[in-house]
Design an enzyme around this catalytic site. Structure first.
Site, short mmCIF file in Angstrom:
data_model
loop_
_atom_site.label_atom_id
_atom_site.label_comp_id
_atom_site.label_asym_id
_atom_site.label_seq_id
_atom_site.Cartn_x
_atom_site.Cartn_y
_atom_site.Cartn_z
N TRP A 288 -16.52 78.05 14.30
CA TRP A 288 -16.88 79.47 13.80
C TRP A 288 -18.75 79.10 14.15
CZ3 TRP A 288 -12.88 81.77 13.04
CH2 TRP A 288 -12.83 83.31 11.84
N ASP A 289 -19.05 80.40 13.28
CA ASP A 289 -20.71 80.29 13.31
C ASP A 289 -21.34 79.16 12.39
OD1 ASP A 289 -20.10 81.97 11.12
OD2 ASP A 289 -21.14 83.59 11.61
N TRP A 290 -20.54 78.67 11.94
CA TRP A 290 -21.13 77.13 10.62
C TRP A 290 -20.45 76.24 11.50
CZ3 TRP A 290 -16.31 75.87 9.24
CH2 TRP A 290 -15.68 77.23 8.87
N GLU B 11 -18.58 88.76 -0.43
CA GLU B 11 -19.72 87.56 0.86
C GLU B 11 -21.09 88.47 0.64
OE1 GLU B 11 -16.48 86.28 3.62
OE2 GLU B 11 -18.90 86.65 4.90
N ASN C 82 -9.46 88.43 6.26
CA ASN C 82 -11.10 88.66 6.26
C ASN C 82 -11.85 89.53 7.42
OD1 ASN C 82 -14.10 87.30 5.31
ND2 ASN C 82 -14.14 86.77 7.41
N GLU C 83 -12.53 89.93 6.54
CA GLU C 83 -12.85 91.36 7.32
C GLU C 83 -11.96 91.92 8.95
OE1 GLU C 83 -17.23 89.40 6.60
OE2 GLU C 83 -16.85 89.36 8.98
#
Length: 888
Positions: free
Chosen positions: A196-198, A574, A477-478
């Site tokens: 993921w981006d994190w 968020e 989510n999204e």
């Protein structure tokens, strides 16, 4: 009757009564010493000891085959693990006494993910979903003496690729900067395990939750659910019990009894006789109703609003077959009402058109509207078996509790957390917004996929439903906004993807959730327009409409310290900004000095957000002065990134809290609470548990009573008073102190009368600042004096960017430490001779925590507590404490 009494009663029944036996469980966990597990790859070039619960990465690391997976670039260097085929083999002994039972079931609480299972070389089943419990009848395959249980795991990466070739569903792959794997949406495992981006990619395999063999003759209690409803002065409790039998048992006869402990050391008991046929899958459901006077029940409240009273609920099944048995299940339940209110906004605001049209979106708990303060939870470890660690869960949830958080959103790219996680949320008063585990992708809807999804949703809703902390279910989510916003170039096939979206989240998941748990709201997506999205066919034209539902908002291009940039919303579920972890945390990932640069290969490898460092740098440079030629540039870049993140989230959060008054914004859950590795991210707590400045700031910006200023576009300062208590604040005073940067004595002070109702925010006054000719030389401090308010933290406003502030001086700082009476607590006394900005204390070599940190120092002397489990004297600690602060 307390829980100890229940267990004592159970042991007496099981041991002392003739012809009554209890369910016999044989743990397959490697820790019990009775099962020897080995782990091998496909060509058997690797053979090491295996762990259950466990996983391939953690086992290979423990055996020395691979290094620490979170060191350096090991996420990529160990990726070969995810492409191999791995086999866990366990050997254990079964007695003749065990096999005298009519039924033996292999119970697997979590298998990650695609595995083929053999018992004594006979295939008994397969798994394809890490989020469900698998149960297999194995009586006929067991033998007296040694038995062999084998799990052969297919590569999750190859499995996902093969499914994508057959059922391609956008997107194809994650961005290259993630260093991840493709097609996570094709496999029912933790989506973030493909990166993921994190976080890094570790597509693990393994038996990640407990495994047992259960021996019995009639039936066992598998699960329970509770439904509570309050009518007048009575609580109505319905308990639904899920029983399971073996293949050769088709009828359940016995006595089912429910015990509930209540206030006043009382215990209620209700029982019923069962004589029912099983379903084709060997299951039976039974309901027992109980009415309890509200006089003996204390309502459960979110953190900060009241008690978190929990009551022991114990269910016994005593069968009446020839060999009578006892099976039991225990849970702790809370009594509370919760409602997600989506009603015409005009009912609240009347003719006040400033609040827009549309619908409200807020949680009402026990009849009261509660502003939800909190954050977003990602898995506590990228390896799911390690994420079950209770100490880590305790530390993170306690940190959330201590920062006045009353809600966490369990994000849809992670896992359904452990029973222990939700139990601790119950105990700490932390409500859970529970996403189902679909995130940032379109998802396939072939029949096999929908079958496993159906099992997943049913299992987890039943497993979690009884927890009072569960507040709302959300489908994904999204994914609604991703489809409407063409994130994955789906516009050319929009109708196809819309149809599949509805088939999955509306036609499949929605009726399951509402059928099992009708008392809680199911939101199809987050963010969404809530009820309005549903009325508009589930894919709204603008899923970010501020008049409805919840929003996710990120903006790295504007001035993040300016609250005027943030859009209105009914509920902010968020929002966030990145910062870097501390040097201390980085050292756990690399000890190479050449890595400690923003442009090092290491730093680039750890930054998964495209243009992430440039966004952080831009945020810093808008407000702070950081010289690239400074010899300590990297250390300051880290420190300033944490300052910038904390101040940005503070500005945005206080904007949302202020907006109760004119937009009925009723939630602020920032992204994100925790981290999975030592890297730049949006977290407030670093991997390993160290608090960033953001989490310390959250203790203040989430304070129950807060004076909160807003610098308007016209240059005036609007002053709000926020009150999260059930009682009003009346006849209070807001004190505004005006400081210049070079003295600890205010150069002027003003006082404003203040009052605000319960559970509310209200603008109290405005201070004219726009025409001040010395804005670069001053800043403002706000405080509250009110009877009955024990603590309301100072708040501050800086009229100009700090890089433009005139008069800041290099402070003289003196630190003295003394031991407190309480064990392992120290009082740190700090003396200064001038204003100090963002004073940050460290005791790097000591495992401990400061009560507060990141101080705006406006007093010559103040104290802060430090708690540690280390054995150390006050003098030793005093020598170890270091500090830094902002000074341009």
């Amino acid at each position: 009757m307390n829980m100890y009494s229940y267990k004592l009663l159970l042991s007496i029944i099981c041991v002392n009564f003739n012809n009554i036996v209890c369910l016999s469980k044989f743990s397959l966990d490697s820790s019990n010493g009775k099962v020897i597990w080995t782990l091998e790859n496909k060509n058997r070039s690797i053979s090491v000891q295996g762990s259950v619960p466990g996983g391939v990465y953690s086992d290979l690391q423990k055996s020395g085959v691979i290094d620490d997976v979170l060191q350096g670039s090991n996420d990529v260097l160990t990726r070969w693990v995810a492409y191999d085929t791995w086999t866990y083999t366990g050997k254990f002994n079964v007695s003749g006494e065990n096999l005298e039972h009519a039924v033996a079931q292999l119970v697997l609480e979590g298998v990650d993910t695609v595995a083929y299972i053999e018992l004594n070389s006979i295939p008994i089943g397969s798994t394809d979903n890490m989020f469900v419990r698998y149960v297999y009848d194995v009586r006929q395959y067991l033998q007296i003496g040694e038995n062999e249980l084998k799990f052969t795991f297919e590569s999750p990466v190859k499995f996902a690729k093969a499914r994508s070739d057959k059922y391609f569903t956008a997107p194809d792959c994650v961005p290259a900067v993630y260093n991840g794997e493709c097609h996570a949406n094709q496999i029912r495992k933790m989506q973030a395990s493909f990166s993921w981006d994190w976080g890094p990619a570790f597509p693990s395999v393994g038996i990640w939750r407990p495994a047992t063999i259960e021996f019995f003759n009639a039936a066992v209690i598998r699960s329970l659910m509770t439904y509570t409803e309050k009518r007048d002065t009575t609580w109505f409790l319905k308990t639904k019990v899920y029983l399971q039998t073996g293949e050769n048992v088709r009828r359940v006869k016995g006595n089912l009894s429910v015990y509930l402990s209540v206030d006043g050391h009382q215990t209620f008991k209700v029982a019923k006789q069962l004589d029912v046929s099983t379903k084709d899958d060997g299951t039976v459901e039974a309901d027992i109703d109980m009415n309890i006077s509200a006089n003996v029940i204390t309502e459960w409240w979110p953190n900060g609003y009241g008690e978190q009273k929990l009551y022991n609920l114990l269910i016994f099944l005593r069968t009446e077959e020839k060999d009578r048995e006892i099976s039991y299940k225990h849970a702790k339940i809370g009594f509370r009402t919760i409602e997600l209110v989506e009603e015409d906004a005009a009912l609240i605001f009347g003719n006040d058109t400033r609040a827009g049209h549309g619908l409200t979106f807020y949680f009402k708990v026990n009849g009261y509207p509660i502003f939800m303060k909190g954050s977003n939870w990602i898995p506590s470890n990228i390896l799911p078996e390690i994420g079950e660690n209770r100490k880590t869960i305790d530390n993170l949830l306690t940190a959330a509790h201590d920062a006045h958080m009353g809600m966490l959103r369990v994000w849809g790219g992670g896992i359904y957390e452990s029973d222990y996680f939700y139990r601790r949320c119950d105990e700490l008063g932390i409500l859970i917004w529970q996403d189902f585990l679909f995130a940032c992708s379109m998802y396939p809807v072939d029949s096999k996929f929908l079958t496993t999804i159906t099992n997943e949703i049913e299992h987890n809703v039943i497993r979690l439903q009884h927890h009072p902390s569960i507040a709302v279910w959300a489908g994904n989510n999204e994914n609604e906004v991703a489809l409407r916003g063409n994130w994955y170039n789906t516009n050319s096939e929009f109708e196809k993807y819309k149809s599949e979206y509805i088939k999955l989240y509306v036609d499949t998941i929605k009726p399951i959730v509402e059928g099992i748990d009708p008392g809680r709201r199911y939101l199809v997506s987050s963010p969404s327009n809530g009820r309005k999205s549903e009325e508009d066919g589930y894919i709204a034209q603008n899923p970010y409409d501020p008049n409805y539902g919840d929003t996710h908002y990120y903006n790295y291009l504007a001035d993040s310290w300016d609250s005027n940039i943030y859009p209105k919303t009914r509920f902010a579920s968020e929002y966030g900004f990145q910062s870097l972890p501390s040097i201390a945390t980085m050292r756990t990932a690399t000890n190479k000095t050449e890595d400690y640069h923003v442009d090092s290969n290491y730093s680039k490898h750890r930054q998964h957000s495209p243009a992430g460092y440039s966004f952080i740098e831009a945020q810093i440079n808008r407000r702070l002065n950081l010289d690239k030629n400074d010899t300590k540039y990297f250390e300051k870049f880290i420190f300033y990134s944490q300052i910038s993140q904390a101040m940005a989230i503070k500005a945005e959060t206080e904007f949302y809290r202020q907006s109760q008054t004119n937009w009925y914004t009723m939630g602020a859950l920032y992204w994100q609470l925790n981290d999975v590795w030592q890297a730049p991210s949006w977290s407030g707590i670093e991997f390993g548990g160290k608090w960033k400045m953001l989490h310390y700031f959250a203790k203040s910006f989430f304070a129950p009573v807060l004076v909160s200023p807003r610098l308007t576009k016209t240059g005036d300062v609007d002053i709000y008073l926020i009150n999260d208590r059930f009682v009003p604040i009346i006849e209070a005073k807001i004190i505004l102190d005006i400081f210049n940067w070079s003295t600890l004595t205010p150069i002027a002070s003003k006082s404003y009368p203040a009052d605000v109702g319960p559970l509310n925010a209200r603008k109290q006054a405005s201070y004219t600042l726009w025409n001040a000719d010395n804005k670069e030389e001053i800043f403002l401090r706000f405080s509250l004096k009110a009877e009955g308010v024990d603590c309301s933290p100072y708040n501050y406003l800086f009229p100009v960017p700090l890089k433009s502030a005139k008069g800041l001086k290099n402070p003289n700082i003196n630190i003295a430490v003394q031991k407190m009476d309480e064990h392992n607590k120290f009082e740190i006394k700090i003396n200064v001779d001038t204003v100090v900005l963002f004073l940050w204390l460290e005791a790097e070599s000591i495992d401990g925590k400061f009560e507060n940190n990141g101080f705006i120092v406006t007093e010559a002397s103040f104290n802060v507590e430090f708690t540690t489990q280390s054995t150390i004297s006050a003098k030793q600690l005093e020598k170890l404490i270091t500090y830094q602060y902002y000074l341009h």
